[in-house]
Design a protein around this motif. Structure first.
Motif, mmCIF file in Angstrom:
data_model
loop_
_atom_site.group_PDB
_atom_site.id
_atom_site.type_symbol
_atom_site.label_atom_id
_atom_site.label_comp_id
_atom_site.label_asym_id
_atom_site.label_seq_id
_atom_site.Cartn_x
_atom_site.Cartn_y
_atom_site.Cartn_z
ATOM 1 N N UNK A 1 70.237 -37.826 53.536
ATOM 2 C CA UNK A 1 69.752 -36.774 54.553
ATOM 3 C C UNK A 1 70.435 -35.347 54.083
ATOM 4 N N UNK A 2 70.803 -34.789 55.073
ATOM 5 C CA UNK A 2 71.586 -33.343 55.028
ATOM 6 C C UNK A 2 73.131 -33.794 55.206
ATOM 7 N N UNK B 1 72.322 -47.779 55.420
ATOM 8 C CA UNK B 1 71.249 -46.754 55.951
ATOM 9 C C UNK B 1 69.783 -47.305 55.659
ATOM 10 N N UNK B 2 68.918 -46.966 56.432
ATOM 11 C CA UNK B 2 67.388 -47.300 56.149
ATOM 12 C C UNK B 2 67.033 -46.114 54.941
ATOM 13 N N UNK B 3 66.367 -46.778 54.007
ATOM 14 C CA UNK B 3 65.979 -45.987 52.826
ATOM 15 C C UNK B 3 64.722 -45.048 53.018
ATOM 16 N N UNK B 4 64.061 -44.993 54.092
ATOM 17 C CA UNK B 4 63.274 -43.987 54.496
ATOM 18 C C UNK B 4 64.130 -42.708 54.693
ATOM 19 N N UNK B 5 65.075 -42.630 54.868
ATOM 20 C CA UNK B 5 66.071 -41.332 54.917
ATOM 21 C C UNK B 5 66.360 -40.900 53.369
ATOM 22 N N UNK C 1 79.175 -32.728 38.873
ATOM 23 C CA UNK C 1 78.025 -33.092 38.868
ATOM 24 C C UNK C 1 77.066 -31.937 40.136
ATOM 25 N N UNK C 2 75.715 -32.098 39.848
ATOM 26 C CA UNK C 2 75.103 -31.493 40.867
ATOM 27 C C UNK C 2 74.681 -32.426 41.959
ATOM 28 N N UNK C 3 74.160 -31.797 42.923
ATOM 29 C CA UNK C 3 73.906 -32.502 44.309
ATOM 30 C C UNK C 3 72.810 -33.762 43.712
ATOM 31 N N UNK C 4 73.176 -35.009 44.092
ATOM 32 C CA UNK C 4 72.194 -36.011 43.644
ATOM 33 C C UNK C 4 70.777 -35.952 44.110
ATOM 34 N N UNK C 5 69.882 -36.058 43.208
ATOM 35 C CA UNK C 5 68.477 -36.013 43.435
ATOM 36 C C UNK C 5 68.144 -37.299 44.476
ATOM 37 N N UNK C 6 67.535 -36.894 45.627
ATOM 38 C CA UNK C 6 67.292 -37.732 46.714
ATOM 39 C C UNK C 6 65.769 -38.486 46.395
ATOM 40 N N UNK C 7 65.580 -39.739 46.860
ATOM 41 C CA UNK C 7 64.361 -40.261 47.078
ATOM 42 C C UNK C 7 64.144 -40.897 48.281
ATOM 43 N N UNK C 8 63.237 -41.478 48.837
ATOM 44 C CA UNK C 8 63.226 -42.059 50.066
ATOM 45 C C UNK C 8 61.854 -43.297 49.687
ATOM 46 N N UNK C 9 62.034 -44.372 50.222
ATOM 47 C CA UNK C 9 60.994 -45.310 50.228
ATOM 48 C C UNK C 9 61.454 -46.499 51.334
ATOM 49 N N UNK C 10 60.442 -47.383 51.457
ATOM 50 C CA UNK C 10 60.706 -48.588 52.699
ATOM 51 C C UNK C 10 62.032 -49.223 52.385
ATOM 52 N N UNK C 11 62.644 -49.976 53.172
ATOM 53 C CA UNK C 11 63.780 -50.625 52.934
ATOM 54 C C UNK C 11 64.926 -50.347 53.723
ATOM 55 N N UNK C 12 66.025 -51.131 53.308
ATOM 56 C CA UNK C 12 67.308 -51.007 53.901
ATOM 57 C C UNK C 12 68.460 -51.114 52.785
#
Length: 209
Positions: free
Chosen positions: A146-147, A160-164, A120-131
């Motif tokens: 994150x990184x 994790x905090x989904x804002x990350x 696989x390629x590195x997963x596409x990341x998203x961020x949004x409010x929530x946990x």
């Protein structure tokens, strides 16, 4: 529930199914290919000329990534709005099984990622409010947080905090991955009754390979 109420609920599902399909960015032909339901049947259901069966509703609920309560109009509307603004990254190849009745507050899903033919390629990341809290049941899950790149194996837990920025993928072509997710759209968290482990879980803190 009275018969008239049942009929009214089923009739009102047509416009909601159409809205869910359009929000999903899918055509009748595309949904037909994915579910095996004919385009004409889908069209008649959306226009109220045919009542959907439970089997059809379960298929479409899974395909669109919405709960039966949302389709029936029994989920609280503010929660539905929060869900629309908090994408969970439902992919076309991912099976998602809702485990909770409503989408408001903490809710749970079981996710299954299919086996891969290629690395696989590195997963596409998203961020949004929530946990979010997740637990791997089977296979090896690549969590890009994150990184950091974590490989989680059966029994590993991460929260994790989904804002990350975050994203997941099957980490290897060896087989499918099954995992549970609990998500709090307003940052709700689990309340452990025992001493919690490290905040990011017990997965391997190394690049996936």
């Amino acid at each position: 529930m009275a018969v008239d109420d049942v009929n009214g609920t089923l009739a009102a599902m047509g416009p909601r199914l159409r809205a869910a399909r359009e929000h999903h960015g899918a055509t009748l032909a595309g949904v037909s290919r994915a579910t095996g339901i004919s385009p004409s049947t889908l069209s008649r259901i959306e226009t109220g000329r045919r009542k959907p069966t439970l089997e059809v509703l379960l298929q479409l609920s899974k395909e669109y990534g919405v709960s039966l309560d949302e389709l029936a109009g029994t989920a609280p509307s503010p929660a539905a709005e929060r869900r629309a603004t908090a994408p969970l990254g439902f992919g076309d190849a991912k099976a998602v099984l809702p485990l909770t009745r409503y989408v408001g507050g903490l809710h749970a899903h079981k996710h299954v990622l299919p086996a891969l033919e290629d690395p696989p390629a590195r997963p596409r990341q998203v961020s949004h409010d929530g946990y979010e809290w997740l637990c791997v049941l089977y296979g090896r899950l690549w969590l890009a947080l994150g990184d950091q790149d974590l490989v989680l194996t059966p029994g590993d837990v991460a929260e994790f905090d989904t804002r990350t920025p975050h994203g997941v993928a099957n980490s290897s072509p060896g087989g499918p991955v099954e995992y549970l997710i609990m998500f709090g759209p307003q940052g709700e968290r689990l309340r452990p009754r025992t001493s919690p482990a490290a905040a990011l879980g017990t997965g391997d803190r190394r690049a996936a390979g």
